[in-house]
Design a protein around this motif. Structure first.
Motif, short mmCIF file in Angstrom:
data_model
loop_
_atom_site.label_atom_id
_atom_site.label_comp_id
_atom_site.label_asym_id
_atom_site.label_seq_id
_atom_site.Cartn_x
_atom_site.Cartn_y
_atom_site.Cartn_z
N VAL A 47 40.39 -37.47 17.37
CA VAL A 47 41.10 -37.49 16.09
C VAL A 47 42.46 -36.82 16.21
N LEU A 48 42.52 -35.72 16.96
CA LEU A 48 43.79 -35.05 17.18
C LEU A 48 44.78 -35.99 17.88
N CYS A 49 44.30 -36.72 18.89
CA CYS A 49 45.19 -37.66 19.59
C CYS A 49 45.68 -38.76 18.65
N SER A 82 54.10 -38.41 15.82
CA SER A 82 55.14 -38.25 16.84
C SER A 82 56.45 -38.87 16.40
N THR A 83 57.53 -38.17 16.67
CA THR A 83 58.87 -38.71 16.41
C THR A 83 59.68 -38.84 17.69
N GLN A 136 48.33 -23.50 5.28
CA GLN A 136 49.57 -24.22 5.57
C GLN A 136 50.19 -23.83 6.91
N ARG A 137 49.64 -22.76 7.53
CA ARG A 137 50.03 -22.43 8.91
C ARG A 137 49.57 -23.51 9.88
N PHE A 138 48.50 -24.22 9.50
CA PHE A 138 47.85 -25.14 10.43
C PHE A 138 48.13 -26.59 10.03
N SER A 139 49.38 -26.97 10.10
CA SER A 139 49.80 -28.32 9.74
C SER A 139 49.88 -29.18 11.00
N ILE A 140 49.39 -30.42 10.92
CA ILE A 140 49.46 -31.32 12.07
C ILE A 140 50.91 -31.62 12.43
N ASP A 141 51.79 -31.59 11.44
CA ASP A 141 53.21 -31.82 11.73
C ASP A 141 53.75 -30.72 12.64
N GLU A 178 55.94 -31.48 21.23
CA GLU A 178 57.18 -32.13 21.65
C GLU A 178 58.15 -31.12 22.26
N HIS A 179 58.19 -29.92 21.68
CA HIS A 179 59.06 -28.88 22.21
C HIS A 179 58.65 -28.49 23.63
#
Length: 372
Positions: free
Chosen positions: A17-19, A26-27, A351-356, A363-364
């Motif tokens: 699910v995470l993948c 992803s951007t 809200q600390r744990f956002s998938i975004d 990405e970083h």
């Protein structure tokens, strides 16, 4: 930046699910998802939504075939980063060999659990081989993503401080569009039954048997209902315990539910009675988003999510009695200002744990690797 994600299967599970969420959010990554052994519901869903999905249907004996396939894929598709997610030894060996054959390829282990659980050290058969494959991959890879401080510490304890710098902590994230925080909850008094909920797989280390036994110690006069959402090998045992303690009208096995947010939204207390050193607790973050009072044992990464007494409760002693006492306290004080404030802070903490944020952190890390 092109990223290859290597998984064992595409069935329903937290890693899969995470993948799927990584693909959706992803951007700056062009993702390829390679399922070595089999596909499944998540793999099909990803493919239907446009993801580049490769289902290989290989066996463990096909290690050379897998290495050659991945080598050609990475070379032909100009893959920048290869990430292994599942703990299958065939995946770790393949990644280690790829690293030696493609010098420009950056390789990453995504560590989704403490090392003892990743290696399944409770299963002796094949343990030496699993340890060898993971160790070889760990020492050769360019970076490791750990889902918590607890996971990072388990890796350092096993492999040494000298590898600490390559380990990056990226917390698992929830989709806040789906698990919408409602931080105004709890102002009205609760009338009628207090709704308790558990969400997760039913296996021994999740402690659902302890939950049932703890509820049996609470007076039948207390007005509560406990819904157990999930399935697994402990299902029949849990069903027997419910019958043994005559809790049929208090504890209900609901099986797997696709509308988990709806179940959470109509609940008051979330109990996560896991007894193992859990690498994270994504269902706790989901429950906190709905302002539930979360109760768990002080194990693994759970103190990184719950600040006991501030946004939930952690219990030091793993026992039915201690769990029962905390649940009873929450039932009896559900409308007190103390618990209302805890529910609000739980919602804010989620809200600390956002998938975004999870995807941006990944990405970083990958961009930093590629710029070396």
């Amino acid at each position: 930046m092109k990223v290859l994600h290597l998984l064992a299967t595409g069935s329903v599970g937290g890693i899969e699910v995470l993948c799927r969420d990584i693909y959706r959010k992803s951007t700056n990554m062009e993702n390829i998802f390679c399922f070595v052994f089999s596909g499944g519901e998540i793999a099909e869903d990803m493919r239907d939504n446009g993801a580049d999905v490769r289902v290989l249907n290989y066996k463990n004996k096909d290690i050379l075939k897998l290495i050659n396939y991945l080598y050609n894929l990475c070379k032909d598709e100009h893959v920048d980063v290869a990430v292994v997610h599942h703990g299958a030894p065939i995946n770790h060996i393949a990644l280690a060999v790829l690293k030696s054959r493609l010098k420009s390829l950056k390789t990453v282990i995504y560590s989704h659990g403490n090392i003892q659980d990743t290696l399944r050290e409770n299963i002796k058969r094949g343990l030496y081989f699993r340890k060898f494959a993971y160790s070889m991959c760990f020492k050769r890879c360019d970076a490791v993503v750990a889902i918590s401080e607890s996971v990072k510490n388990s890796l350092i304890q096993r492999y040494g401080e000298q590898f600490g710098e390559k380990i990056n902590i990226v917390y698992n994230g929830i989709d806040l569009d789906k698990f919408k925080p409602n931080c105004d909850i709890g102002m009205q008094n609760r009338q009628g039954s207090v709704n308790i909920i558990y969400v997760g797989r039913l296996f021994k280390a999740k402690g659902v048997d302890i939950l049932v036994k703890s509820l049996a110690e609470i007076s039948s006069e207390k007005n509560f209902i406990c819904n157990i959402i999930g399935d697994g090998p402990e299902k029949e045992n849990i069903k027997s315990l419910i019958k043994e303690y005559k809790l049929e009208d208090k504890v209900v096995l609901r099986g797997v539910q696709k509308n988990v947010p709806e179940w959470l939204n109509k609940s008051d207390i979330f109990v996560h009675p896991a007894t193992w050193e859990e690498g994270f607790g994504i269902t706790i973050a989901e429950a906190m988003a709905f302002g539930l009072i979360c109760i768990a044992f002080n194990k693994g990464a759970l103190p990184e999510i719950i600040d006991s007494g501030n946004n939930g409760f952690l219990i030091e002693s793993v026992s039915e009695k201690s769990l029962s006492e905390k649940i009873l306290y929450c039932i009896e004080h559900i409308n007190d200002e103390e618990l209302i404030e805890i529910r609000k802070r739980a919602c804010e903490s989620s809200q600390r744990f956002s998938i975004d944020k999870t995807v941006l952190d990944l990405e970083h890390i990958f961009n930093r690797l590629c710029s070396r």
